[in-house]
Design an enzyme around this catalytic site. Structure first.
Site, PDB file in Angstrom:
ATOM      1  N   GLY A 197       0.848  -1.190   0.000  1.00  0.00           N
ATOM      2  CA  GLY A 197       0.000   0.000   0.000  1.00  0.00           C
ATOM      3  C   GLY A 197       0.879   1.234   0.000  1.00  0.00           C
ATOM      4  O   GLY A 197       1.605   1.489   0.961  1.00  0.00           O
TER       5      GLY A 197
ATOM      6  N   MET B  48       2.530   2.119   5.668  1.00  0.00           N
ATOM      7  CA  MET B  48       2.474   1.188   4.553  1.00  0.00           C
ATOM      8  C   MET B  48       2.027  -0.188   5.043  1.00  0.00           C
ATOM      9  O   MET B  48       2.362  -0.599   6.149  1.00  0.00           O
ATOM     10  CB  MET B  48       3.861   1.092   3.922  1.00  0.00           C
ATOM     11  CG  MET B  48       3.948   0.172   2.737  1.00  0.00           C
ATOM     12  SD  MET B  48       5.615   0.164   2.027  1.00  0.00           S
ATOM     13  CE  MET B  48       5.570   1.735   1.163  1.00  0.00           C
ATOM     14  N   CYS B  49       1.255  -0.882   4.205  1.00  0.00           N
ATOM     15  CA  CYS B  49       0.798  -2.231   4.534  1.00  0.00           C
ATOM     16  C   CYS B  49       1.112  -3.150   3.363  1.00  0.00           C
ATOM     17  O   CYS B  49       1.527  -2.689   2.303  1.00  0.00           O
ATOM     18  CB  CYS B  49      -0.698  -2.235   4.820  1.00  0.00           C
ATOM     19  SG  CYS B  49      -1.715  -1.908   3.371  1.00  0.00           S
ATOM     20  N   THR B  50       0.914  -4.436   3.571  1.00  0.00           N
ATOM     21  CA  THR B  50       0.996  -5.376   2.463  1.00  0.00           C
ATOM     22  C   THR B  50      -0.409  -5.887   2.175  1.00  0.00           C
ATOM     23  O   THR B  50      -1.229  -5.999   3.093  1.00  0.00           O
ATOM     24  CB  THR B  50       1.912  -6.584   2.775  1.00  0.00           C
ATOM     25  OG1 THR B  50       1.413  -7.251   3.926  1.00  0.00           O
ATOM     26  CG2 THR B  50       3.342  -6.147   2.985  1.00  0.00           C
TER      27      THR B  50
END
Length: 183
Positions: A39, A58-60
């Site tokens: 993200g 940030m994410c996955t």
């Protein structure tokens, strides 16, 4: 009662109008978006987003096919001192690149469009989220890597603004190493 029915009808109509002019990736190939994404950018006019955006990182996101041809989408993101997962199933519509989903946790309906992707670098998505009479716009930018070319970030910001979002509604998610290997 008539006012309530009219109110719901207006919300539904505004959601259709708001999402009606959002393009979908031409010749969309669902199998090419499978796998892990990061993200990169998030934009929304929701009150939740405005209240929480200073905490977001940030994410996955991992996209996998279901047996019936839909998509399982699992986002893993840092939340305080742990990794949290959010799962949704994106149900295909008759139009490739257009999906519907319902959040089991929050009871909201999501109208999702893959606006643009080159499959191996980035995805631009548009979501109209409806819960009761509240309708929100969400624009997302995902990358196969943790950083993207500046012109792709600009494309994301431009799409968000075309959907009526302001600079205050747009966030480039800070990079982190937390929860990146959890997906």
């Amino acid at each position: 009662m008539k006012g309530l029915v009219l109110s719901f009808a207006l919300v539904a109509l505004s959601a259709l109008c708001a999402s009606g002019d959002v393009p979908v990736q031409p010749d969309f190939k669902q199998d090419k978006i499978l796998g892990k994404w990061y993200g990169i950018g998030l934009a929304s006019n929701s009150a939740w987003f405005q209240a929480k955006k200073s905490l977001l990182k940030m994410c996955t996101t991992v996209i996998t096919p279901t047996a019936d041809g839909n998509l399982d989408v699992v986002a893993t993101f840092p939340k305080q001192d742990r990794c949290e997962k959010k799962s949704m199933t994106y149900r295909k519509t008759e139009r490739p690149g257009h999906y519907l989903s319902k959040s089991p946790r929050y009871g909201s309906d999501h109208n999702i469009r893959v606006v643009e992707t080159n499959y191996d670098e980035y995805i631009l998505m548009h979501t109209t989220k409806t819960k009761g009479t509240e309708v929100n716009t969400i624009v997302s930018l995902f990358g196969r890597d943790k950083s993207l070319r500046p012109e792709l970030v600009e494309k994301f910001e431009q799409l968000a603004k075309e959907q009526g979002l302001s600079d205050a509604n747009i966030l480039i998610l800070p990079q982190t190493d937390s929860c990146m290997s959890e997906a």
